[in-house]
Design an enzyme around this catalytic site. Structure first.
Site, PDB file in Angstrom:
ATOM      1  N   SER A 140       0.850  -1.189   0.000  1.00 46.51           N
ATOM      2  CA  SER A 140       0.000   0.000   0.000  1.00 46.51           C
ATOM      3  C   SER A 140       0.888   1.243   0.000  1.00 46.51           C
ATOM      4  O   SER A 140       2.028   1.198   0.478  1.00 46.51           O
ATOM      5  CB  SER A 140      -0.889   0.025   1.247  1.00 46.51           C
ATOM      6  OG  SER A 140      -1.513   1.292   1.421  1.00 46.51           O
ATOM      7  N   TYR A 153      -0.818  -0.853  10.367  1.00 48.71           N
ATOM      8  CA  TYR A 153      -1.107  -1.176   8.969  1.00 48.71           C
ATOM      9  C   TYR A 153       0.026  -0.674   8.073  1.00 48.71           C
ATOM     10  O   TYR A 153       0.569  -1.421   7.249  1.00 48.71           O
ATOM     11  CB  TYR A 153      -2.424  -0.539   8.551  1.00 48.71           C
ATOM     12  CG  TYR A 153      -2.795  -0.785   7.105  1.00 48.71           C
ATOM     13  CD1 TYR A 153      -3.331  -2.007   6.707  1.00 48.71           C
ATOM     14  CD2 TYR A 153      -2.613   0.200   6.131  1.00 48.71           C
ATOM     15  CE1 TYR A 153      -3.671  -2.243   5.384  1.00 48.71           C
ATOM     16  CE2 TYR A 153      -2.950  -0.030   4.806  1.00 48.71           C
ATOM     17  CZ  TYR A 153      -3.475  -1.257   4.437  1.00 48.71           C
ATOM     18  OH  TYR A 153      -3.805  -1.481   3.123  1.00 48.71           O
TER      19      TYR A 153
END
Length: 253
Positions: A140, A153
């Protein structure tokens, strides 16, 4: 259907929803045979119904190391050698300094990082023995710089970027191509949990199109959309003082 994809086999983890599901459908319709894995057997069966001749469901919890290895072996025994793997299983819970929880962090690390490693292990070993193959790992843009609310995350996605970059030169010695996928905001069940503005958001189908193009070209980094790519690269390049001046504005109490 291109000669590149005709009758070739791709294994996709995290295929039951979001980007993984959209990519499974797109590749199946492009001529790939797809081994689709995720925890939900029902969701995988529904996915397979859309292209029944090409999508083969293989339920799997990637946090279970032995189970992951066994599923990969079952895929190769039933369908033949995996030509490409897209390791996309992931989860997200907003976290940061306020109310930080080791349990929450452990769950994200287990799925996003260890889960990717559990799948990468048998895939990479098999491909390097054969001297051919292609692997893409879903990370990401959150892995580029620390953002409030995305502490663990972002850390898992940064680790995947580092992991892939470190192994790429070695894997290439055995003709195995490694790619890292760094999406921006994509309209999926995970981003639906967010209650803050998400700039430059695209659909899962658009994300799958970007990924297919990048995989076809064997690009190392597949990052999209371009506006988010520009924003995170610029933020990452700023001196720490300037970065924190910007990210402090994102803090929510």
């Amino acid at each position: 259907m291109s000669e590149i994809s005709a009758n070739r086999l791709v294994w996709i983890t995290g295929a039951s929803s979001g980007i993984g599901r959209a990519l499974a459908l797109r590749l199946a319709k492009s001529g790939w045979r797809v081994a689709a894995s995720a925890r939900s057997e029902e969701a995988l069966l529904n996915l397979a119904k859309e292209v029944p001749e090409s999508i083969h469901p293989y339920p799997l919890d990637v946090t279970e190391m032995d189970e992951t290895r066994a599923v990969f072996e079952a895929i190769e025994e039933a369908l033949g050698p995996v030509d490409m793997a897209v390791l996309g299983a992931g989860t997200y819970t907003r976290d940061g300094a306020f109310g930080f929880s080791a349990e929450t962090a452990a769950r994200m690390i287990s799925v996003n990082l260890q889960g990717a490693c559990n799948a990468l292990d048998p895939v990479l070993q098999a491909m390097m023995r054969r001297g051919r193959g292609q692997i893409a790992i879903m990370a990401s843009v959150a892995g580029y710089t620390g953002l409030p609310g995305g502490a663990t995350y972002g850390a898992t996605k940064a680790a995947l970027n580092n992991l892939c970059e470190a192994m790429k030169p070695e894997a290439e010695r055995r003709n195995v191509s490694l790619s890292i996928i760094n999406p921006g905001f994509v309209d999926t069940p995970l981003t639906a949990r967010n209650d803050f503005p998400m700039p430059f958001m695209i659909s899962a189908d658009e994300a799958a199109e970007h990924i297919e193009c990048g995989l076809t070209d064997r690009r190392y980094e597949i990052i999209f959309p371009w506006k988010m790519k520009l924003a995170v690269k610029l933020l990452h390049a700023l001196p720490a003082g300037l970065r924190f001046a910007i990210t402090r504005k994102l803090v929510r109490t």
